[in-house]
Design a protein around this motif. Structure first.
Motif, PDB file in Angstrom:
ATOM      1  N   VAL A 178       1.857   1.921  -3.482  1.00 43.18           N
ATOM      2  CA  VAL A 178       0.745   2.511  -4.237  1.00 43.18           C
ATOM      3  C   VAL A 178       0.641   4.008  -3.950  1.00 43.18           C
ATOM      4  CG1 VAL A 178      -1.759   2.510  -4.549  1.00 43.18           C
ATOM      5  CG2 VAL A 178      -0.521   0.342  -4.365  1.00 43.18           C
ATOM      6  N   THR A 179       0.726   4.376  -2.659  1.00 50.01           N
ATOM      7  CA  THR A 179       0.630   5.796  -2.311  1.00 50.01           C
ATOM      8  C   THR A 179       1.786   6.589  -2.905  1.00 50.01           C
ATOM      9  OG1 THR A 179       1.838   5.475  -0.218  1.00 50.01           O
ATOM     10  CG2 THR A 179      -0.558   5.264  -0.159  1.00 50.01           C
ATOM     11  N   THR A 201       3.818   5.368   5.068  1.00 50.46           N
ATOM     12  CA  THR A 201       2.560   5.319   4.327  1.00 50.46           C
ATOM     13  C   THR A 201       1.668   6.498   4.696  1.00 50.46           C
ATOM     14  OG1 THR A 201       2.673   2.894   4.277  1.00 50.46           O
ATOM     15  CG2 THR A 201       0.537   3.904   3.805  1.00 50.46           C
ATOM     16  N   PHE A 261       0.837  -1.201   0.000  1.00 49.47           N
ATOM     17  CA  PHE A 261       0.000   0.000   0.000  1.00 49.47           C
ATOM     18  C   PHE A 261       0.872   1.253   0.000  1.00 49.47           C
ATOM     19  CE2 PHE A 261      -2.708   3.143   2.340  1.00 49.47           C
ATOM     20  CZ  PHE A 261      -3.628   3.315   1.317  1.00 49.47           C
ATOM     21  N   THR A 294       9.095  -0.247  -2.414  1.00 47.31           N
ATOM     22  CA  THR A 294       8.238  -1.309  -1.870  1.00 47.31           C
ATOM     23  C   THR A 294       9.070  -2.523  -1.474  1.00 47.31           C
ATOM     24  OG1 THR A 294       6.350  -0.579  -3.196  1.00 47.31           O
ATOM     25  CG2 THR A 294       6.290  -2.833  -2.345  1.00 47.31           C
TER      26      THR A 294
END
Length: 547
Positions: free
Chosen positions: A477-478, A521, A474, A506
């Motif tokens: 992705v951010t 995050t 995640f 990542t």
């Protein structure tokens, strides 16, 4: 140009972070080769030598016994499960009731033991009339074989008595409710007709087995320091790797301490400030010893004397260790960026006292950091938003000048001046975030308060890696979404490199502590919101100027 600089800075950040972590791991890689642990026995080498030579008498028959595990004295408090061997009066087992062995186990964490490895806290009397010699240890007697601390009583004393030829020595352990420090006193009552002379010693004995605190830390292993340490008021904290124990310490101090440090936990002896202690470290086979000797003590006939010491065997809680000896709290070693780590932990600890959950506390800490850096971040985002807005003009300049880089650079710099854009402004937040990121990493790794600390659902230990890799993915992705909010490179190769960076980050984060990934995050999410709002505002301003 800006994108090239940003890429170079990010790559430099990754390389620097990696080198710092490697340097820290090397600094803390004081582990000797692992051997098969054996049941510990008190051997002749357990008794340190005194300052005199040739004055260690042999104990008479019947006063020396084999140090088996039979007839151990058990002590139960709100903090400990303790076992004391009457032969020598050593603490040969210490389990910490408030800390589980692993996050999935209800068994207490065992710090001192003699079963799967050798790690014990020893003390005794040596010298001309000492009762612990190279031939064996004194055998103590206790009125009971089991002791339980009543919390309402506040403290519990466990007396061990040795008597011979008019000499009575009482070795007393005092346990206090709600505290880890254990007080030790030797009362030497000389009712013989001769002068008694000897020295007190206290030492920690450990074999070369690995740190059990790393058993549930995943693939990364988070190598932390395993070895000796010592400190004095003038030199509060020094590390001594097991491989250097043979070099000895040769330090004399009244208020110092000696310790064996491992991940999250520490055992330490500190002498009473009534005498100057001589610190020592030595190696015998696969066993390592670190401790101290008192000066030579003379007790005249009909007189008595008491010597005191303190044993700390427990978690590396800074507030408790600071009250035991100066510098002992520094065994919570945050590495090169310790000032940042200490500040972050102090803020995080106070937040957790209100919220009661370390995960949510990390989120609040992230917000506080974002607010503290708001002015700088806002300036950076405004610059990047302007770069995004003038991207078509930059592309037009590139199409106009082609391979004429000189003319391209001149007109581009003029465009930056006309639009009041600083292409370097976007780099500053990254540079500031790097030490915060590394400081938070070491804080999460070293702070026992976050050991096995859950957040939500599958995150049951913020100090360990995410077992399902949800947070790192995640986070990637951010990071990708945040990049889409930035001005895109006009060079196709640079654009590809920028798209690869989230994947690199990542993978880099997969085995890092979940608490650190949570911070990064949430930091990305706050940055995305901030940057989106700034982009919209700058676009409206640019449109108004054009109109």
């Amino acid at each position: 140009m800006q994108k090239i600089l940003r890429i170079l800075i990010i790559v430099a950040m990754l390389i620097t972070a990696y080198l710092l972590i490697l340097a820290w791991r090397d600094d803390y890689a004081g582990k000797p080769a692992t051997t098969q642990p054996v049941a510990a026995q008190t051997t002749h080498s357990d008794v340190p030598t005194t300052q005199e030579t040739g004055d260690i008498p042999s104990l008479s028959a019947g006063s020396v016994a084999d140090t088996t595990s039979a007839n151990l004295i058990s002590v139960s408090t709100d903090r400990y499960e303790i076992k004391i061997n009457p032969v020598g009066g050593d603490i040969v087992y210490a389990a910490l009731k408030q800390y589980n062995a692993t996050k999935d186990s209800a068994e207490p964490f065992v710090l001192l033991e003699t079963d799967s490895r050798t790690y014990v806290a020893q003390s005794g009397l040596i010298g001309r009339d000492g009762i612990d010699t190279a031939d064996g240890r004194a055998v103590y007697h206790s009125p009971r074989s089991s002791y339980v601390l009543n919390p309402s009583a506040g403290s519990l004393q466990v007396p061990l008595t040795y008597q011979k030829d008019g000499l009575t020595i009482t070795k007393t352990y005092t346990f206090n409710a709600g505290r880890y420090p254990i007080n030790l006193s030797y009362n030497i009552n000389n009712n013989s007709d001769q002068l008694w002379q000897g020295q007190m010693y206290a030492q920690l004995k450990r074999d070369s087995s690995e740190d059990p605190g790393l058993d549930d830390k995943g693939m990364l292993g988070m190598a932390t320091y395993l070895g000796g340490a010592w400190g004095t008021p003038s030199d509060p904290y020094n590390k001594l790797k097991f491989s250097d124990f043979g070099d000895n310490i040769n330090i004399r101090s009244k208020d110092g301490w000696v310790a064996i440090v491992q991940h999250y936990f520490v055992s330490a002896w500190t002498p009473s400030n009534s005498f100057d202690a001589d610190f020592f470290a030595r190696t015998t086979g696969n066993d390592f010893y670190i401790g101290y000797n008192s000066p030579v003590i003379n007790v005249a006939s009909g007189k008595q004397m008491t010597l005191n010491s303190t044993l700390y065997a427990g978690p590396k809680v800074q507030s408790e260790m600071a009250s035991v000896a100066e510098g002992l709290n520094q065994t919570v070693d945050y590495g090169l960026l310790w000032p940042i780590s200490k500040v972050l932990f102090a803020i995080l600890d106070n937040i957790n006292k209100v919220i009661g959950n370390w995960g949510w506390s990390i989120i609040v800490l992230t917000l506080i950091i974002k607010i503290a850096l708001f002015w700088l971040s806002n300036k950076s985002y405004v610059s990047m938003a302007k770069m995004r807005a003038i991207a078509p003009k930059l592309q037009a300049l590139k199409d106009k000048h082609g391979d004429d880089r000189m003319a391209m650079s001149q007109e581009m710099m003029q465009l930056y001046r006309d639009e009041k854009v600083n292409p370097m402004a976007g780099c500053l937040p990254i540079l500031i975030q790097m030490p915060i990121f590394l400081g938070l990493y070491w804080m999460l790794v070293e702070s026992v308060e976050l050991r096995h600390a859950p957040w939500i659902g599958w995150i049951t230990d913020l100090s360990a890696m995410d077992p399902w890799f949800i947070l790192p993915i995640f986070m990637g992705v951010t990071m990708f979404v945040q990049q889409m909010l930035n001005p895109q490179p006009t060079d196709p190769m640079q654009a590809k490199m920028m798209k690869i960076l989230p994947v690199v980050f990542t993978v880099f984060m997969l085995w890092f502590p979940a608490g650190l990934v949570l911070y990064w995050t949430v930091n990305n999410l706050f940055s995305m919101i901030h940057q989106h709002l700034v982009n919209k505002r700058v676009e409206r301003q640019m449109q108004a100027r054009q109109a």
